[in-house]
Design an enzyme around this catalytic site. Structure first.
Site, PDB file in Angstrom:
ATOM      1  NE  ARG A 162       7.881  -3.162   5.947  1.00  0.00           N
ATOM      2  CZ  ARG A 162       6.591  -2.842   6.049  1.00  0.00           C
ATOM      3  NH1 ARG A 162       5.962  -2.276   5.036  1.00  0.00           N
ATOM      4  NH2 ARG A 162       5.920  -3.112   7.145  1.00  0.00           N
ATOM      5  CE  LYS A 173      -2.138  -0.320   3.976  1.00  0.00           C
ATOM      6  NZ  LYS A 173      -1.553  -1.472   4.582  1.00  0.00           N
ATOM      7  NE  ARG A 216       2.660  -4.971  11.474  1.00  0.00           N
ATOM      8  CZ  ARG A 216       3.680  -4.840  10.618  1.00  0.00           C
ATOM      9  NH1 ARG A 216       4.792  -5.541  10.795  1.00  0.00           N
ATOM     10  NH2 ARG A 216       3.601  -4.013   9.617  1.00  0.00           N
ATOM     11  NE  ARG A 227       7.308  -0.930   9.946  1.00  0.00           N
ATOM     12  CZ  ARG A 227       6.094  -0.800   9.427  1.00  0.00           C
ATOM     13  NH1 ARG A 227       5.933  -0.249   8.248  1.00  0.00           N
ATOM     14  NH2 ARG A 227       5.048  -1.225  10.100  1.00  0.00           N
ATOM     15  NE  ARG A 276      -3.665  -1.251  10.895  1.00  0.00           N
ATOM     16  CZ  ARG A 276      -2.573  -0.595  10.497  1.00  0.00           C
ATOM     17  NH1 ARG A 276      -2.658   0.536   9.855  1.00  0.00           N
ATOM     18  NH2 ARG A 276      -1.382  -1.082  10.735  1.00  0.00           N
TER      19      ARG A 276
HETATM   20  P1  AMP Z   1       1.491   0.497   9.484  1.00  0.00           P
HETATM   21  O1  AMP Z   1       2.705   1.240   9.053  1.00  0.00           O
HETATM   22  O2  AMP Z   1       0.217   1.057   8.884  1.00  0.00           O
HETATM   23  O3  AMP Z   1       1.586  -0.988   9.299  1.00  0.00           O
HETATM   24  O4  AMP Z   1       1.327   0.752  11.060  1.00  0.00           O
HETATM   25  C1  AMP Z   1       2.316   0.327  11.970  1.00  0.00           C
HETATM   26  C2  AMP Z   1       1.706   0.191  13.358  1.00  0.00           C
HETATM   27  O5  AMP Z   1       1.194   1.453  13.784  1.00  0.00           O
HETATM   28  C3  AMP Z   1       0.514  -0.744  13.455  1.00  0.00           C
HETATM   29  O6  AMP Z   1       0.894  -2.103  13.602  1.00  0.00           O
HETATM   30  C4  AMP Z   1      -0.200  -0.207  14.697  1.00  0.00           C
HETATM   31  O7  AMP Z   1       0.478  -0.580  15.882  1.00  0.00           O
HETATM   32  C5  AMP Z   1      -0.017   1.288  14.521  1.00  0.00           C
HETATM   33  N1  AMP Z   1      -1.131   1.889  13.741  1.00  0.00           N
HETATM   34  C6  AMP Z   1      -1.059   2.490  12.516  1.00  0.00           C
HETATM   35  N2  AMP Z   1      -2.261   2.921  12.127  1.00  0.00           N
HETATM   36  C7  AMP Z   1      -3.124   2.584  13.122  1.00  0.00           C
HETATM   37  C8  AMP Z   1      -4.522   2.743  13.314  1.00  0.00           C
HETATM   38  N3  AMP Z   1      -5.291   3.326  12.401  1.00  0.00           N
HETATM   39  N4  AMP Z   1      -5.060   2.272  14.471  1.00  0.00           N
HETATM   40  C9  AMP Z   1      -4.301   1.684  15.416  1.00  0.00           C
HETATM   41  N5  AMP Z   1      -2.989   1.482  15.298  1.00  0.00           N
HETATM   42  C10 AMP Z   1      -2.393   1.933  14.157  1.00  0.00           C
END
Ligand code: AMP
Length: 191
Positions: A127, A13, A144, A133, A88
Site C-alpha cells: 500500500r 477493513k 501501529r 501514505r 480505538r
Molecule cells: P487509519 O486510517 O484508521 O489507520 O488511521 C490513521 C491514523 O489516524 C491512525 O494511525 C491515528 O494516528 C489516527 N486515528 C484514526 N482514528 C483514530 C482514533 N479513533 N483515535 C485516535 N487516532 C486515530
C-alpha cells in the site's frame, strides 16, 4: 444497522467497508479518512493531528470525540453507519456509547476482521508503494500494530462482554471475506 468494524491497521477493513456500504446503503465513516482530509485541507484539526498520525500514534480522545460527534450528527448517519477506525481504545468505546445513547441509536454490534500481523506488514508495504501514505513505512506500521494490540484489541473484548462481537477471518480474497461478513452478520441478527 450501526456497526463498528474492527481489525488491525492494513487488515482490509477499509476495502470491506467500501463494499458493505453499497450493500447496506449506509455511510462508511472512517476516522483515518476524516483526519487525512483535515490534514490535506490544512484545518486546525489537521494541523494538530498530523505529527501524531505520521508517528503512528493515536490522536487525543478529545479531538476524536469532537470529530466523531460532528460526523454522526450529519443527516446521512440517521440511516445507520459503518464505523471504521473508531473506537480505538476503551475510553473511546465508552464515549461512543454515551454519544449514541444520547441520540437513541446504540451500536448494533462490532465485527472483528482478524488477520495475521505478519501478513499486514507485507500488505502495507504494498500500500505504501501504491498510495504513498506517510504512515505506511515499516517502523511506523510496527508501531501501529503494537498500539492496536495494546489499546484497540481490548475494545473487541468490551463488545464481546456485551454479547455484541462477531469475529470473521480476514484472510483470502476480497469477495470471499465479504461473503463471510454478510453470513456472520445475518446469523447475528443485528438490528
Ligand atoms: P487509519 O486510517 O484508521 O489507520 O488511521 C490513521 C491514523 O489516524 C491512525 O494511525 C491515528 O494516528 C489516527 N486515528 C484514526 N482514528 C483514530 C482514533 N479513533 N483515535 C485516535 N487516532 C486515530
Amino acid at each position: 444497522m450501526r456497526i463498528v468494524l474492527m481489525g488491525p491497521p492494513g487488515g482490509g477493513k477499509g476495502t470491506q467497508a467500501g463494499i458493505l456500504k453499497q450493500q447496506w446503503q449506509i455511510p462508511h465513516i472512517s476516522t483515518g479518512e476524516l483526519l487525512r482530509a483535515a490534514v490535506r485541507d490544512g484545518t486546525p484539526l489537521g494541523l494538530q493531528a498530523k505529527a501524531t498520525m505520521d508517528a503512528g500514534e493515536l490522536v487525543s480522545d478529545d479531538l476524536m470525540l469532537g470529530l466523531i460527534e460532528a460526523r454522526l450528527s450529519q443527516p446521512d448517519a440517521a440511516a445507520g453507519f459503518i464505523l471504521d477506525g473508531y473506537p480505538r481504545n476503551l475510553s473511546q468505546a465508552e464515549s461512543l456509547d454515551v454519544v449514541l445513547a444520547r441520540i437513541g441509536q446504540p451500536v448494533s454490534g462490532a465485527l472483528l476482521v482478524e488477520v495475521d500481523p505478519e501478513h499486514i506488514v507485507e500488505r502495507l508495504a504494498k500500500r505504501a508503494e501504491q498510495e504513498g501514505r506517510s504512515d505506511d513505512d515499516e517502523t511506523t506500521v510496527r508501531k501501529r500494530l503494537a498500539i492496536y494490540a495494546e489499546q484497540t484489541a481490548p475494545v473487541a473484548h468490551y463488545y464481546a462482554r456485551q454479547g455484541q462481537l462477531v469475529r470473521v477471518l480476514g484472510e483470502g480474497g476480497i469477495e470471499e471475506i465479504t461473503q463471510r461478513i454478510l453470513a456472520a452478520v445475518e446469523q447475528a441478527g443485528w438490528p
